[in-house]
Each structure stands twice: as C-alpha cells, then as structure tokens.
Motif scaffolding. Structure first.
Motif, PDB file in Angstrom:
ATOM      1  N   ARG A   1       3.809   4.514  10.680  1.00 28.60           N
ATOM      2  CA  ARG A   1       3.002   3.597  11.484  1.00 28.60           C
ATOM      3  C   ARG A   1       3.284   2.124  11.219  1.00 28.60           C
ATOM      4  O   ARG A   1       3.214   1.316  12.134  1.00 28.60           O
ATOM      5  CB  ARG A   1       1.515   3.854  11.219  1.00 28.60           C
ATOM      6  N   THR A   2       3.594   1.790   9.957  1.00 29.59           N
ATOM      7  CA  THR A   2       3.680   0.374   9.596  1.00 29.59           C
ATOM      8  C   THR A   2       4.927  -0.283  10.180  1.00 29.59           C
ATOM      9  O   THR A   2       5.969   0.370  10.364  1.00 29.59           O
ATOM     10  CB  THR A   2       3.674   0.211   8.068  1.00 29.59           C
ATOM     11  N   ALA A   3       4.811  -1.574  10.458  1.00 29.51           N
ATOM     12  CA  ALA A   3       5.930  -2.313  11.053  1.00 29.51           C
ATOM     13  C   ALA A   3       7.014  -2.623  10.033  1.00 29.51           C
ATOM     14  O   ALA A   3       8.176  -2.820  10.402  1.00 29.51           O
ATOM     15  CB  ALA A   3       5.418  -3.610  11.683  1.00 29.51           C
ATOM     16  N   ALA A   4       6.657  -2.712   8.764  1.00 31.73           N
ATOM     17  CA  ALA A   4       7.628  -3.033   7.712  1.00 31.73           C
ATOM     18  C   ALA A   4       7.557  -1.961   6.626  1.00 31.73           C
ATOM     19  O   ALA A   4       6.988  -2.172   5.562  1.00 31.73           O
ATOM     20  CB  ALA A   4       7.340  -4.410   7.114  1.00 31.73           C
ATOM     21  N   PRO A   5       8.122  -0.773   6.886  1.00 31.28           N
ATOM     22  CA  PRO A   5       7.995   0.336   5.932  1.00 31.28           C
ATOM     23  C   PRO A   5       8.799   0.119   4.668  1.00 31.28           C
ATOM     24  O   PRO A   5       9.842  -0.541   4.674  1.00 31.28           O
ATOM     25  CB  PRO A   5       8.543   1.531   6.721  1.00 31.28           C
ATOM     26  N   LEU A   6       8.282   0.677   3.583  1.00 32.31           N
ATOM     27  CA  LEU A   6       9.029   0.670   2.329  1.00 32.31           C
ATOM     28  C   LEU A   6      10.262   1.554   2.466  1.00 32.31           C
ATOM     29  O   LEU A   6      11.338   1.237   1.968  1.00 32.31           O
ATOM     30  CB  LEU A   6       8.136   1.200   1.188  1.00 32.31           C
ATOM     31  N   LEU A   7      10.119   2.680   3.154  1.00 26.49           N
ATOM     32  CA  LEU A   7      11.206   3.631   3.354  1.00 26.49           C
ATOM     33  C   LEU A   7      11.183   4.080   4.808  1.00 26.49           C
ATOM     34  O   LEU A   7      10.203   4.666   5.270  1.00 26.49           O
ATOM     35  CB  LEU A   7      11.021   4.844   2.435  1.00 26.49           C
ATOM     36  N   LYS A   8      12.245   3.770   5.527  1.00 23.56           N
ATOM     37  CA  LYS A   8      12.327   4.209   6.912  1.00 23.56           C
ATOM     38  C   LYS A   8      12.584   5.715   6.953  1.00 23.56           C
ATOM     39  O   LYS A   8      13.623   6.194   6.502  1.00 23.56           O
ATOM     40  CB  LYS A   8      13.446   3.469   7.635  1.00 23.56           C
TER      41      LYS A   8
ATOM     42  N   THR B   1       4.353   5.767  -5.332  1.00 21.23           N
ATOM     43  CA  THR B   1       4.474   5.679  -6.786  1.00 21.23           C
ATOM     44  C   THR B   1       3.426   6.551  -7.468  1.00 21.23           C
ATOM     45  O   THR B   1       3.732   7.305  -8.395  1.00 21.23           O
ATOM     46  CB  THR B   1       4.341   4.217  -7.248  1.00 21.23           C
ATOM     47  N   SER B   2       2.176   6.466  -6.995  1.00 26.93           N
ATOM     48  CA  SER B   2       1.109   7.279  -7.589  1.00 26.93           C
ATOM     49  C   SER B   2       1.369   8.767  -7.361  1.00 26.93           C
ATOM     50  O   SER B   2       1.156   9.592  -8.264  1.00 26.93           O
ATOM     51  CB  SER B   2      -0.247   6.887  -6.982  1.00 26.93           C
ATOM     52  N   GLY B   3       1.841   9.110  -6.159  1.00 25.42           N
ATOM     53  CA  GLY B   3       2.110  10.512  -5.863  1.00 25.42           C
ATOM     54  C   GLY B   3       3.207  11.088  -6.734  1.00 25.42           C
ATOM     55  O   GLY B   3       3.057  12.182  -7.302  1.00 25.42           O
ATOM     56  N   LEU B   4       4.321  10.356  -6.884  1.00 27.21           N
ATOM     57  CA  LEU B   4       5.412  10.838  -7.723  1.00 27.21           C
ATOM     58  C   LEU B   4       5.006  10.891  -9.189  1.00 27.21           C
ATOM     59  O   LEU B   4       5.369  11.817  -9.919  1.00 27.21           O
ATOM     60  CB  LEU B   4       6.643   9.955  -7.539  1.00 27.21           C
TER      61      LEU B   4
ATOM     62  N   PRO C   1       0.830  -1.227   0.000  1.00 27.36           N
ATOM     63  CA  PRO C   1       0.000   0.000   0.000  1.00 27.36           C
ATOM     64  C   PRO C   1       0.858   1.269   0.000  1.00 27.36           C
ATOM     65  O   PRO C   1       0.560   2.231  -0.709  1.00 27.36           O
ATOM     66  CB  PRO C   1      -0.816  -0.135   1.293  1.00 27.36           C
ATOM     67  N   GLY C   2       1.922   1.266   0.802  1.00 29.68           N
ATOM     68  CA  GLY C   2       2.819   2.418   0.800  1.00 29.68           C
ATOM     69  C   GLY C   2       3.455   2.630  -0.554  1.00 29.68           C
ATOM     70  O   GLY C   2       3.616   3.772  -1.015  1.00 29.68           O
TER      71      GLY C   2
ATOM     72  N   ALA D   1      -1.415  18.846  -6.573  1.00 29.09           N
ATOM     73  CA  ALA D   1      -1.993  18.812  -5.227  1.00 29.09           C
ATOM     74  C   ALA D   1      -2.373  17.387  -4.842  1.00 29.09           C
ATOM     75  O   ALA D   1      -2.131  16.943  -3.705  1.00 29.09           O
ATOM     76  CB  ALA D   1      -3.214  19.728  -5.160  1.00 29.09           C
ATOM     77  N   ALA D   2      -2.966  16.643  -5.794  1.00 31.16           N
ATOM     78  CA  ALA D   2      -3.323  15.244  -5.529  1.00 31.16           C
ATOM     79  C   ALA D   2      -2.069  14.416  -5.254  1.00 31.16           C
ATOM     80  O   ALA D   2      -2.062  13.550  -4.366  1.00 31.16           O
ATOM     81  CB  ALA D   2      -4.091  14.671  -6.711  1.00 31.16           C
ATOM     82  N   GLY D   3      -0.995  14.697  -6.012  1.00 30.06           N
ATOM     83  CA  GLY D   3       0.259  13.992  -5.786  1.00 30.06           C
ATOM     84  C   GLY D   3       0.825  14.251  -4.399  1.00 30.06           C
ATOM     85  O   GLY D   3       1.299  13.330  -3.725  1.00 30.06           O
ATOM     86  N   LEU D   4       0.752  15.506  -3.950  1.00 28.23           N
ATOM     87  CA  LEU D   4       1.261  15.852  -2.622  1.00 28.23           C
ATOM     88  C   LEU D   4       0.435  15.195  -1.523  1.00 28.23           C
ATOM     89  O   LEU D   4       0.982  14.770  -0.487  1.00 28.23           O
ATOM     90  CB  LEU D   4       1.263  17.371  -2.446  1.00 28.23           C
ATOM     91  N   VAL D   5      -0.884  15.084  -1.729  1.00 22.03           N
ATOM     92  CA  VAL D   5      -1.737  14.401  -0.755  1.00 22.03           C
ATOM     93  C   VAL D   5      -1.340  12.932  -0.633  1.00 22.03           C
ATOM     94  O   VAL D   5      -1.233  12.375   0.469  1.00 22.03           O
ATOM     95  CB  VAL D   5      -3.226  14.533  -1.150  1.00 22.03           C
ATOM     96  N   LEU D   6      -1.089  12.290  -1.773  1.00 26.50           N
ATOM     97  CA  LEU D   6      -0.678  10.883  -1.761  1.00 26.50           C
ATOM     98  C   LEU D   6       0.684  10.709  -1.086  1.00 26.50           C
ATOM     99  O   LEU D   6       0.906   9.734  -0.354  1.00 26.50           O
ATOM    100  CB  LEU D   6      -0.643  10.333  -3.182  1.00 26.50           C
ATOM    101  N   LEU D   7       1.599  11.638  -1.329  1.00 29.68           N
ATOM    102  CA  LEU D   7       2.905  11.554  -0.681  1.00 29.68           C
ATOM    103  C   LEU D   7       2.787  11.767   0.826  1.00 29.68           C
ATOM    104  O   LEU D   7       3.507  11.126   1.612  1.00 29.68           O
ATOM    105  CB  LEU D   7       3.861  12.586  -1.284  1.00 29.68           C
TER     106      LEU D   7
END
Length: 471
Positions: free
Chosen positions: A249-256, A206-209, A200-201, A234-240
């Motif tokens: 929050r996630t225990a296994a982040p894509l990017l720490k 990816t969608s934001g960038l 999900p992250g 603006a939509a991209g910044l919201v997604l980022l």
C-alpha cells in the motif's frame, strides 16, 4: 564505481570483512564450554551467548540492507564494521554473563549492518557476466570455508590464550578494515530517505524476523518446550504479514514486493535457505559425532573440517565459474544439490564404532564440491537483475534467507536427532549407539531438504542465457 584492478582490491576488502564475520560466528561455538566454565553459564542461559547474536543478526539483515541503498552502502558497511569491532571489544572484557550477552547483541547488529551489504556491493562493482560470477564465487568460498577456519582458530585461541581472545583478535582486523575501506571502497551516497524510508514497515519486518529467530533459540533441548516458541513464531508471522500488507500500500516501500515476481530471485533464495539449513545441521551433527562418538578433541575436530574447506575453495574459485558460464546456473545447481544428497545419504549409514577417514571424510569431500557449486550459483541467481538502487536490499534478502534458513534447518535437524537418540537410549541402547542413531535420522532429514531444493532448482527456466555468466 571503480573499474579494473581497483575492483579486485575492493573485493579483497569485502572478502576480509566477510571472513571476520564468519570466523567469529563459528569460533564462538568452539569456545562455549570454556565460557560456561568461567562465567557459570549453563543450559538455556549459555545458549543466549549464541542466540543474542542471532536475534540481532537475523532480525536486522533486511532493514540494514535497505539502509545501505538509502544512505550509501560504503557508509553503512563501515559503520557496521565499527559496531562489530566495538562489540568484540566488549565481549573480550566481559566479566559477567549479562554484559557478554549484551555485547553479543551489539556484534549481531554490526554483523547485520556490514554482512547485509557485501553481496550487494559486489554486484555493483562487477557488471553481470563472467567477472561477477568469479567475484561471487570468492565471497561464497569465504563464507563456506570461513566456518572451518573459525572452528580451528577458535579451538586454538581458546586452548592457548582463553576464550576472550576469540573476540579480541577482531580488534586489529576491524581497524585495518576501517582504514583500508575508507581508502579503497568507492563512496556512494544512496538514494536518500525519499527512496523508501518506510520506518513502520521496518519495525514490522525487523520485529517479525527477530521473533522468528528468538522462537528458534527458545526451543528447549531435544525439541522440548515448544508452546512458547510456537506463540512467538505465530506473532512473528503476523508481523511479517502486516509488513507485506503495508508494502503493497505504501508509496515508498522498504521492500518492493514486485521483486519477488522474479523466478530467479525467489528460486535462488529458496534454494539457499534449504541448502544452508542442511549445511548448518551437517556441521552440528558431524561435530557431535566426531567428539561424542569418535572421541576427537575440539582442535582435532576443527582440523577435520580443513579438508572440506580446501575442496570448497577449489570448486568455488576454479570450477564453479567455468561450469556456470558453460552450462548455466540451473544445471549447476541441480548437479551440486544432487552431490549434496549423496553426501547426506552416505552419512545416514554412520557405524558404531566408526572412523573419520572411512566414514566421514568421503562425505565431507562430496559436500565440499556441493557447497562450492551451489552457493555461488544460487547467489548469482538471486542477484540477477539487481540495480544500483536496490542491490543492498536484494543482498539483505539473500542474507536473511541464509540466516533464517540456517537457523530453522539447524533447529529441526538437531531436535529430530536428539528425539531419536533419546528414544533409543530409553529403549536400552548404549550411549554411542543411541547418539549415532539420532545423527543418522538427522542426516536423512538433511538429504530431504537438499532433494527439495533440487526440485525447486529444476523448475527454473531451461533457457537461462540471461543469468550471470552466460554470454
């Protein structure tokens, strides 16, 4: 990982991959007029030959860098080369605009997969120290000098054989890289999906960038039509923002997110984003000045950049490493950025009529020195402290900073120059004078970007003995 001479052989494979990706990107720009003529593409439709590539490349860099850490960098790098080569073949046989744009998107995907990992693979090959700085200098030289090679090669191939060969030339190079890469690059298995497979992250970032890069490409000529791009941005910044919240929050982040606590990583990437943005604008505006004001052909324009490539090569391969070792990254960055400001200041006085030798060449020489110092130093700074487990995603962050920074800088400088030129033309100025006035203002804006980068570099810690290259 391999040691000794085999490390430098592996570096040659990675540098060749980097060169293929860079040359293709700049060569296509030279081929656009012929593509427009053959496929009947004009205006916004023609721009998607470039934007289709940028959307995939800029949007997927970070995700692909993390996939390299999880699945193995060699596997993802070679898969990217294979995808890029397949996309090149599709571009070469494309008989209509739709297939060409789709094929360019495939190329962008392959470039993100392979390009996001090159720097990370280099820092794993070479421990921190003098050899790492030297290796990064090689990659930086290829990245900077490859643009000029692409411009010249694109002009020659397009003029002699047709624009299709700008893509087809990648086929034998891609096959050679796949064969040599499997034999020379050491196999690594990655940490596995449990090391941070946050899908999900990945979707958020990816969608934001992609939306941000898409928004840049959707800006009309001269900066017109900004409402839709603003909504997309603006939509991209919201997604980022959603991505950042999830990573916290996630225990296994894509990017720490904790990696951004490093002043070295954050400062290095900010400097690179601003510098590459100014460089993209420089190439665009100087190319237009040489062709539209001085009347040079596309092949002559490509040859005009060879001098800058030679200076970048000598500076990055011979001078930068020694200066970084002796004086540290911070001082080298500030000096290189200062030289860049001087180069742009010189260009801000371009005359009409003018000449290449007197009015453009001096700035190219100085900017070549600047690029040869800044790119290796900023990359080494951003990769300081990278481990085997996170070098891929750090490399992806570096690539994302360069790509998004370059796209934003180019869009801003091009739009500003076009707006000023349009105003001057409406006021009655001759075409060459109006265009040159716009270019001058664009170069002033580029100097501001580099001055801001120099301020950021000057705030880095004075004691940088822990940075690459210091004993």
């Amino acid at each position: 990982m391999r040691t000794g001479r085999s490390r430098w052989t592996a570096l040659a494979v990675l540098a060749t991959g980097q060169l293929m990706l860079i040359v293709d990107g700049t060569g296509v720009a030279v081929a656009l007029p012929r593509i427009s003529e053959d496929l009947g593409l004009t205006g916004a439709r023609l721009s998607w030959v470039v934007n289709g590539y940028l959307v995939a490349y800029g949007g997927l860099l970070l995700l692909c860098g993390r996939l390299g850490d999880l699945l193995g960098r060699r596997r993802v790098f070679l898969s990217g080369i294979a995808v890029f080569t397949a996309g090149s073949a599709l571009c070469g046989v494309a008989g209509d605009a739709t297939l060409l744009v789709v094929a360019r998107f495939v190329q962008g995907l392959g470039c993100a997969m392979a390009g996001s990992l090159i720097t990370g693979m280099v820092v794993v090959l070479f421990p921190e120290g003098r050899d790492r700085v030297r290796a990064i200098s090689v990659i930086a030289f290829v990245a900077a000098g490859g643009g000029s090679v692409g411009a010249l090669g694109g002009g020659v191939l397009t003029q002699l054989l047709g624009w299709q060969w700008m893509f087809l030339i990648n086929l034998p190079i891609g096959v050679l890289l796949l064969v040599s890469g499997r034999r020379i690059l050491a196999c690594d298995h990655g940490t596995g999906w449990g090391g941070g497979a946050d899908l999900p992250g990945a979707g958020f970032v990816t969608s934001g960038l992609m939306l941000l890069v898409f928004a840049i490409g959707a800006i009309g000529p001269g900066g017109s039509g900004v409402v839709i791009p603003a909504v997309l941005a603006a939509a991209g910044l919201v997604l980022l923002a959603a991505f950042a919240a999830r990573q916290a929050r996630t225990a296994a982040p894509l990017l720490k997110l904790s990696i951004f606590r490093s002043r070295a990583l954050l400062g290095g990437n900010l400097v690179q984003a601003l510098f590459v943005g100014a460089m993209f604008g420089f190439q665009y505006l100087v190319t237009l000045y040489l062709q539209q004001v001085l009347g040079m052909s596309s092949m002559e324009t490509g040859m005009a950049y060879l001098v800058a490539s030679a200076v970048i090569g000598v500076t990055s391969l011979v001078v930068a490493e020694r200066l970084i070792v002796r004086f540290g990254v911070r001082r080298v960055l500030v000096a290189g950025l200062g030289a860049g400001v001087l180069s742009f200041a010189w260009l801000s006085r371009l005359p009409v009529p003018g000449g290449y030798a007197a009015d453009v060449l001096p700035s190219m020489l100085v900017l070549g020195v600047s690029a040869g110092l800044v790119l290796p130093a900023a990359t080494a700074l951003a990769m300081t402290g990278a481990s085997d487990a996170d070098s891929g995603v750090r490399s992806g962050v570096v690539g994302t900073a360069q790509q998004v920074g370059g796209a934003l800088g180019l869009a801003a400088l091009a739009a500003l120059a076009a707006a000023v030129a349009g105003g001057a033309g409406a006021a009655g100025a001759a075409r060459a004078a109006a265009l040159t006035q716009g270019y001058r203002i664009g170069f002033v804006a580029g100097a501001v970007l580099l001055a801001l980068a120099a301020v950021i570099a000057s705030t880095l810690p004075r004691d940088d003995r822990t940075l690459p290259g210091r004993p």
